[in-house]
Enzyme design. Structure first.
Site, PDB file in Angstrom:
ATOM      1  N   SER A 225      -2.209  -3.529   0.566  1.00 17.91           N
ATOM      2  CA  SER A 225      -3.417  -2.952  -0.039  1.00 17.91           C
ATOM      3  C   SER A 225      -4.033  -1.894   0.891  1.00 17.91           C
ATOM      4  O   SER A 225      -3.823  -1.925   2.113  1.00 17.91           O
ATOM      5  CB  SER A 225      -4.419  -4.066  -0.310  1.00 17.91           C
ATOM      6  N   CYS A 280       3.198  -1.321  -7.313  1.00 21.97           N
ATOM      7  CA  CYS A 280       2.384  -0.217  -6.787  1.00 21.97           C
ATOM      8  C   CYS A 280       2.635   1.059  -7.587  1.00 21.97           C
ATOM      9  O   CYS A 280       1.880   2.010  -7.498  1.00 21.97           O
ATOM     10  CB  CYS A 280       2.695   0.018  -5.329  1.00 21.97           C
ATOM     11  N   GLU A 381      -8.230  -0.415  -7.963  1.00 19.70           N
ATOM     12  CA  GLU A 381      -6.898  -0.928  -8.286  1.00 19.70           C
ATOM     13  C   GLU A 381      -7.066  -2.384  -8.740  1.00 19.70           C
ATOM     14  O   GLU A 381      -7.544  -3.229  -7.976  1.00 19.70           O
ATOM     15  CB  GLU A 381      -6.000  -0.887  -7.046  1.00 19.70           C
TER      16      GLU A 381
HETATM   17  P1  NAD Z   1      -2.129  -7.302   1.262  1.00 19.47           P
HETATM   18  O1  NAD Z   1      -2.645  -6.054   1.872  1.00 19.47           O
HETATM   19  O2  NAD Z   1      -3.080  -8.389   0.974  1.00 19.47           O
HETATM   20  O3  NAD Z   1      -1.010  -7.962   2.230  1.00 19.47           O
HETATM   21  C1  NAD Z   1       0.093  -7.234   2.715  1.00 19.47           C
HETATM   22  C2  NAD Z   1       0.537  -7.838   4.046  1.00 19.47           C
HETATM   23  O4  NAD Z   1      -0.523  -7.715   4.993  1.00 19.47           O
HETATM   24  C3  NAD Z   1       0.899  -9.313   3.976  1.00 19.47           C
HETATM   25  O5  NAD Z   1       2.044  -9.547   4.749  1.00 19.47           O
HETATM   26  C4  NAD Z   1      -0.328 -10.009   4.563  1.00 19.47           C
HETATM   27  O6  NAD Z   1      -0.003 -11.199   5.248  1.00 19.47           O
HETATM   28  C5  NAD Z   1      -0.875  -8.982   5.528  1.00 19.47           C
HETATM   29  N1  NAD Z   1      -2.347  -9.011   5.618  1.00 19.47           N
HETATM   30  C6  NAD Z   1      -3.217  -9.318   4.617  1.00 19.47           C
HETATM   31  N2  NAD Z   1      -4.496  -9.209   5.061  1.00 19.47           N
HETATM   32  C7  NAD Z   1      -4.429  -8.813   6.343  1.00 19.47           C
HETATM   33  C8  NAD Z   1      -5.410  -8.515   7.337  1.00 19.47           C
HETATM   34  N3  NAD Z   1      -6.710  -8.607   7.081  1.00 19.47           N
HETATM   35  N4  NAD Z   1      -4.991  -8.133   8.550  1.00 19.47           N
HETATM   36  C9  NAD Z   1      -3.673  -8.028   8.828  1.00 19.47           C
HETATM   37  N5  NAD Z   1      -2.700  -8.301   7.930  1.00 19.47           N
HETATM   38  C10 NAD Z   1      -3.066  -8.684   6.704  1.00 19.47           C
HETATM   39  O7  NAD Z   1      -1.296  -6.883  -0.036  1.00 19.47           O
HETATM   40  P2  NAD Z   1      -0.662  -7.825  -1.158  1.00 19.47           P
HETATM   41  O8  NAD Z   1      -1.741  -8.435  -1.957  1.00 19.47           O
HETATM   42  O9  NAD Z   1       0.369  -8.712  -0.557  1.00 19.47           O
HETATM   43  O10 NAD Z   1       0.126  -6.730  -2.034  1.00 19.47           O
HETATM   44  C11 NAD Z   1      -0.462  -5.995  -3.066  1.00 19.47           C
HETATM   45  C12 NAD Z   1      -0.904  -4.634  -2.592  1.00 19.47           C
HETATM   46  O11 NAD Z   1       0.199  -3.930  -2.046  1.00 19.47           O
HETATM   47  C13 NAD Z   1      -1.407  -3.743  -3.731  1.00 19.47           C
HETATM   48  O12 NAD Z   1      -2.550  -3.068  -3.286  1.00 19.47           O
HETATM   49  C14 NAD Z   1      -0.265  -2.771  -3.979  1.00 19.47           C
HETATM   50  O13 NAD Z   1      -0.626  -1.532  -4.531  1.00 19.47           O
HETATM   51  C15 NAD Z   1       0.253  -2.599  -2.595  1.00 19.47           C
HETATM   52  N6  NAD Z   1       1.622  -2.119  -2.591  1.00 19.47           N
HETATM   53  C16 NAD Z   1       1.805  -0.809  -2.263  1.00 19.47           C
HETATM   54  C17 NAD Z   1       3.070  -0.276  -2.275  1.00 19.47           C
HETATM   55  C18 NAD Z   1       3.298   1.150  -1.916  1.00 19.47           C
HETATM   56  O14 NAD Z   1       4.441   1.528  -1.789  1.00 19.47           O
HETATM   57  N7  NAD Z   1       2.286   1.975  -1.748  1.00 19.47           N
HETATM   58  C19 NAD Z   1       4.174  -1.079  -2.620  1.00 19.47           C
HETATM   59  C20 NAD Z   1       3.944  -2.425  -2.946  1.00 19.47           C
HETATM   60  C21 NAD Z   1       2.656  -2.925  -2.925  1.00 19.47           C
END
Ligand code: NAD
Length: 495
Positions: A225, A280, A381
């Site tokens: 995210s 995404c 989003e």
């Molecule tokens: P997220 O940001 O919650 O988590 C992603 C990763 O970050 C996980 O491994 C998680 O453990 C870690 N994480 C979460 N919070 C954290 C923090 N505060 N500090 C450090 N690490 C942390 O995302 P999600 O819910 O797993 O995935 C969905 C999001 O990913 C959506 O926003 C989507 O658009 C995005 N996404 C983007 C793409 C792209 O190519 N731009 C591709 C796939 C998904």
């Protein structure tokens, strides 16, 4: 209960005794425990990665390529297994999971070409009897942090290329669906990858912070995210690391009055509701230009009502559940917000109950019409099966909407007009653009990455951008001693 550990130096193990539940989103039931790694896990992975880098970086690119080629064959034999692991923990349909594993596999195929991809540049006689050439060398220990929505594909955007370039790689998968990552690591060992080149560490933000703070980790690849991507980008850069951090999205699909309506509606269907909108590159805004709007809304609504929402075990399912109860609540809350904001709720996906799966996190296809750009459901989003239709008068208004939005991951236009499509592809402020293609995800030999709040850093993922990200450039200038005129030179040499 199944326990999901780490992959450290070719072994499945962990030191920490803390675990977090992993749930089946179709049933809302716990199906496994994943380890929340501690410092001991972390330091043993760092030591293993460091040692592995020393020898792996000295393997010739061709030898590395042969191991990657074995890996490709092994993955092909395990596509069913890997896809099942994705579906069990993520909830997406098996066919969709399979598609995502194959898109990851394509990056492995690309990485097999590493001897060619690492070729540098050479110039003879940059000065009299002086030659110059460039080489790309590996960085060291590289790390990737990945989201829940593509537990196979997104990690595979990263590690095959990093490892092909001669680095060691530490993967921190999403704690919501971590099993597939471990299987991918085991299969790489089976293909002949030396122990420690690819390690997997499970856990949450504490492990992420250890990776960001570690002096031994040279680069961070992140997908997730936007708020977390921003945090990762800043902290990793502060600590002197190379970083690529891909964030969230709000992808617009523009439908021009001259578009083939049937194709546009079919495109929207898969792009908005496939994988329950948790991609995404999902389309979450349809921009209806001029008088096509009424027909578009009617046709999308009619088709969306026929979609089958069911668990992944049902082969006729079009979409499965969203990832968790919390996420379902968040999406349903957005639907209520949209109603309060005055958008017209054409299809309401709340109260999507499936017999036998009453505790599952299902949300049905949802459609809003008459959404405007000041609404929260337009700006944020939502990451669920919620499509907003925004009506605009003309193309100029449509492209302004696309360009003014803070996200810039993907966007598409449906039109029969070559000039309009050319204007759109040239002038939209978006990283990945489609013309009569709903989800313009670049193939492995091109590169994946958005603009604006959808990517922080200078490099997109995979393709040649991946090779550049995972290598440092070195340029050598050399001559042989007998060609040197004696005596020091005090002026800048010129030709
Ligand atoms: P997220 O940001 O919650 O988590 C992603 C990763 O970050 C996980 O491994 C998680 O453990 C870690 N994480 C979460 N919070 C954290 C923090 N505060 N500090 C450090 N690490 C942390 O995302 P999600 O819910 O797993 O995935 C969905 C999001 O990913 C959506 O926003 C989507 O658009 C995005 N996404 C983007 C793409 C792209 O190519 N731009 C591709 C796939 C998904």
């Amino acid at each position: 209960m199944k326990k999901i550990e780490n992959y450290i130096n070719g072994e499945i193990k962990s030191f920490s005794k803390n675990y977090l539940s992993v749930e089946d989103p179709s049933k809302g039931e716990k199906i496994a425990d994943v380890v929340l790694s501690d410092e001991k896990d972390f330091y043993s992975i760092i030591e293993s990665s460091k040692n592995a880098f020393e020898s792996w970086s000295k393997f010739t690119p061709l030898k590395r390529s042969r191991i990657i080629s074995n890996y490709k064959n092994i993955i092909e034999k395990n596509i069913e297994n890997l896809s099942k692991l994705v579906s069990e923990e993520h909830g997406k349909t098996l066919e969709d999971a399979k598609g995502s594993v194959i898109r990851g596999l394509e990056v492995v195929e690309f990485a097999m070409g590493i001897p060619h991809l690492l070729k540098g540049e050479f110039s003879q006689n940059v000065g009299t009897n002086i030659d110059s050439w460039s080489i790309r060398q590996p960085l060291g220990i590289t790390a990737g942090i990945t989201p829940f929505n593509f537990p196979a594909m997104v990690p595979m955007w990263m590690y095959p290329i990093s490892i092909a370039c001669g680095n060691s790689f530490i993967l921190k998968p999403s704690e919501k669906d971590p099993s597939c990552a471990l299987k991918l690591a085991e299969l790489f060992s089976e293909a002949g990858l030396p122990d420690g080149v690819f390690n997997v560490i499970n856990g949450d933000k504490e492990i992420v912070n250890m990776l960001l703070d570690s002096k031994d980790v040279t680069s961070i690849s992140f997908v997730g995210s936007t708020p977390v991507a921003k945090y990762i980008y800043k902290k990793a850069a502060d600590n002197g690391k190379r970083v690529q951090a891909l964030g969230g999205a709000k992808n617009h699909l523009v439908v021009m009055p001259d578009a083939n309506l049937e194709q546009a509606v079919d495109g929207i269907m898969g792009a908005a509701y496939g994988s329950a909108g948790e991609r995404c590159m999902a389309v979450s805004v349809a921009v209806a230009v001029g008088d096509i709007a009424d027909k578009l809304v009617e046709n999308v609504s009619n088709k969306a009502q026929t979609l089958k929402v069911a668990p992944w075990t049902d082969p006729s399912a079009d979409m499965g559940p969203v990832i968790s109860k919390e996420h379902k609540e968040k999406i349903e809350n957005y639907i209520s917000i949209g109603e309060k904001e005055g958008a017209s709720l054409v299809l309401d996906g709340r109260k999507c109950n499936i017999q036998g799966y009453e505790n599952g996190s299902f949300v049905g296809p949802t459609l809003f019409d008459n959404v405007t750009k000041n609404m929260k459901i337009y700006k944020d989003e939502i990451f669920g099966p919620v499509l907003s239709v925004v009506r605009v008068k003309n193309y100029q208004e449509a492209i302004s909407l696309v360009n003014d939005h803070e996200f810039g991951n993907g966007s598409s236009i449906y039109t029969s007009d070559g000039e309009i499509s050319r204007h759109f592809t040239t002038n939209c402020k978006i990283g990945m653009v489609g013309v009569n293609v709903p989800i313009p995800v670049p193939m492995a030999f091109h590169s994946f990455g958005g603009w604006k709040q959808s990517l922080f850093g200078d490099h997109a993922m995979h393709g040649i951008e991946g090779v550049r990200f995972y290598t440092k450039l070195k340029t050598v200038t050399s001559r042989w001693p007998n060609s040197i005129k004696s005596g020091p030179e005090f002026v800048m040499p010129t030709n």
